[in-house]
Enzyme design. Structure first.
Site, PDB file in Angstrom:
ATOM      1  N   LYS A   1       1.863 -57.829 -26.148  1.00  0.00           N
ATOM      2  CA  LYS A   1       1.599 -59.066 -25.418  1.00  0.00           C
ATOM      3  C   LYS A   1       0.629 -59.968 -26.146  1.00  0.00           C
ATOM      4  CE  LYS A   1       2.407 -58.446 -20.751  1.00  0.00           C
ATOM      5  NZ  LYS A   1       1.604 -57.811 -19.751  1.00  0.00           N
TER       6      LYS A   1
ATOM      7  N   LYS B   1       4.299 -54.725 -34.241  1.00  0.00           N
ATOM      8  CA  LYS B   1       4.799 -54.024 -33.050  1.00  0.00           C
ATOM      9  C   LYS B   1       4.883 -55.006 -31.879  1.00  0.00           C
ATOM     10  CE  LYS B   1       0.808 -52.386 -30.508  1.00  0.00           C
ATOM     11  NZ  LYS B   1       0.265 -51.454 -29.586  1.00  0.00           N
TER      12      LYS B   1
ATOM     13  N   LYS C   1      -8.601 -55.343 -32.740  1.00  0.00           N
ATOM     14  CA  LYS C   1      -9.021 -56.158 -31.596  1.00  0.00           C
ATOM     15  C   LYS C   1     -10.256 -56.979 -31.926  1.00  0.00           C
ATOM     16  CE  LYS C   1      -6.779 -54.016 -27.727  1.00  0.00           C
ATOM     17  NZ  LYS C   1      -6.859 -53.436 -26.392  1.00  0.00           N
TER      18      LYS C   1
HETATM   19  P1  AMP Z   1      -0.918 -50.335 -23.375  1.00  0.00           P
HETATM   20  O1  AMP Z   1      -0.125 -51.527 -23.007  1.00  0.00           O
HETATM   21  O2  AMP Z   1      -1.675 -50.498 -24.655  1.00  0.00           O
HETATM   22  O3  AMP Z   1      -1.711 -49.764 -22.244  1.00  0.00           O
HETATM   23  O4  AMP Z   1       0.169 -49.222 -23.763  1.00  0.00           O
HETATM   24  C1  AMP Z   1       0.872 -48.488 -22.799  1.00  0.00           C
HETATM   25  C2  AMP Z   1       1.833 -47.550 -23.464  1.00  0.00           C
HETATM   26  O5  AMP Z   1       2.884 -48.289 -24.087  1.00  0.00           O
HETATM   27  C3  AMP Z   1       1.199 -46.686 -24.571  1.00  0.00           C
HETATM   28  O6  AMP Z   1       1.737 -45.390 -24.482  1.00  0.00           O
HETATM   29  C4  AMP Z   1       1.636 -47.355 -25.836  1.00  0.00           C
HETATM   30  O7  AMP Z   1       1.739 -46.408 -26.874  1.00  0.00           O
HETATM   31  C5  AMP Z   1       3.019 -47.886 -25.440  1.00  0.00           C
HETATM   32  N1  AMP Z   1       3.373 -49.058 -26.239  1.00  0.00           N
HETATM   33  C6  AMP Z   1       2.787 -50.284 -26.218  1.00  0.00           C
HETATM   34  N2  AMP Z   1       3.398 -51.124 -27.090  1.00  0.00           N
HETATM   35  C7  AMP Z   1       4.402 -50.416 -27.677  1.00  0.00           C
HETATM   36  C8  AMP Z   1       5.415 -50.709 -28.659  1.00  0.00           C
HETATM   37  N3  AMP Z   1       5.545 -51.918 -29.202  1.00  0.00           N
HETATM   38  N4  AMP Z   1       6.282 -49.728 -29.000  1.00  0.00           N
HETATM   39  C9  AMP Z   1       6.189 -48.511 -28.457  1.00  0.00           C
HETATM   40  N5  AMP Z   1       5.270 -48.158 -27.522  1.00  0.00           N
HETATM   41  C10 AMP Z   1       4.385 -49.085 -27.139  1.00  0.00           C
END
Ligand code: AMP
Length: 332
Positions: free
Chosen positions: A199, A196, A109
């Site tokens: 967004k 991965k 980040k």
């Molecule tokens: P966040 O959007 O960072 O708050 O992530 C929310 C949840 O989504 C967390 O458990 C992340 O591990 C999961 N997550 C986010 N992006 C991915 C991805 N590309 N593949 C699998 N899990 C994801």
């Protein structure tokens, strides 16, 4: 019942990575565990943002989670439970600067910020974010944390922090939380399957879970399959599409297409069509649910405030005990 805690940042719409990496599991676990799922708005303050957007996105995420099948009594908004921040301070005092510097997400980040704007503020909040995350988990004595693979390092830090707290205060107080991964612990970007799905990469990299059917089919159609780099075996893009079929529970068609692949007869267009169709089938009910929930906005917001207050009681009890253990005074 074993305890489960997980959380998501209200950064806008849920995408397929969030769903298959985390939320799908959240919904299933509700039958057999004592689950709490947070919409973690404090975490969204680490990078520059607009107050009105945060407010709007927090409720948006709450509604989208409910539309996916998360039960309202299991949902809370993190800032309705300010004890998370109090515990975070206590835990930051048993977490070393060196440990936080090694967090790969912090490095990623920071690099992103530097690329965008050389003078952008790398806040201390961004640095301390994994400690707040440890507090989110430890405050509820969670045994399991269903997250995507990208959170593995943070969870390990939570365990180290718990261990250090217990050692320093000579009491086996905090539980050591374990991760629970889904079948797709890491969904890849459709446009660049070496990364991965996220967004922050931009619109063509992620699929919004609540997008219209046409858009979903179109995005899957344009997914990168072969990168033309003399790939041996299955390319990451094709593997990602097959994994989506598994995640959508389309085993029969998955096995048929996999056989085609091994026979050298797989048409990528057929694979993409199957994935597009499977996603549309899976997701359409969520869109309908969301519409229905939005018709009862006011009432649902009240329910979420109530569930947050109930969940807060657990956090308050933990903080009472932590104050006692650490030598802080209590008013009562
Ligand atoms: P966040 O959007 O960072 O708050 O992530 C929310 C949840 O989504 C967390 O458990 C992340 O591990 C999961 N997550 C986010 N992006 C991915 C991805 N590309 N593949 C699998 N899990 C994801």
């Amino acid at each position: 019942m074993k305890k489960v805690l997980s959380a998501i940042q209200p950064t806008g719409d849920l995408h397929l990575g969030n769903y298959f990496g985390a939320v799908q599991n959240w919904v299933k676990l509700q039958d057999n565990y004592d689950c709490k799922y947070g919409v973690v708005d404090y975490h969204c303050m680490t990078m520059p943002y607009k107050a009105s957007a945060l407010r709007e996105n927090t409720w948006k995420m709450v509604f989208q989670l409910l539309a996916c099948g998360v039960k309202v009594e299991n949902v809370f908004v993190q800032s309705f439970v300010p004890e998370h921040v109090e515990l975070s301070w206590v835990l930051s005092c048993v977490c070393s600067y060196g440990e936080l510097s090694r967090m790969t997400q912090f490095k990623d980040k920071t690099d992103q910020l530097k690329d965008k704007d050389k003078d952008a503020l790398v806040s201390s909040g961004l640095f301390l974010y994994p400690v707040l995350q440890a507090a989110d988990i430890l405050i509820y004595h969670a045994d399991y944390v269903p997250v995507g693979k990208d959170q593995e390092q943070h969870l390990e830090l939570s365990r180290n922090i718990a261990q250090r707290f217990n050692t320093q205060f000579e009491k086996e107080y905090f539980v050591h939380p374990e991760p629970l991964f889904t079948e797709i612990p890491k969904l890849l970007s459709l446009a660049d399957p070496n990364k991965k799905m996220s967004k922050s990469l931009g619109e063509k990299h992620y699929v919004n879970l609540f997008a219209e059917e046409d858009r979903i089919r179109k995005q899957v159609k344009s997914a990168v399959t072969d990168t033309g780099e003399g790939q041996i075996g299955m390319s990451p893009g094709v593997k990602n599409l097959f994994e989506l079929l598994v995640a959508c529970n389309e085993k029969t068609i998955h096995d048929q297409l996999m056989q085609d692949f091994h026979n050298g007869a797989l048409k990528y267009s057929a694979l993409k069509e199957a994935v597009g169709e499977a996603l549309v089938q899976l997701i359409s009910p969520f869109r309908d649910n969301l519409k229905a929930l939005e018709e009862n906005k006011k009432q649902i917001k009240e329910q979420v405030k109530d569930s947050s207050s109930n969940i807060r009681k657990v956090a308050q009890q933990t903080m009472k005990e932590v104050r006692e253990i650490t030598g802080l005074l209590s008013l009562k």
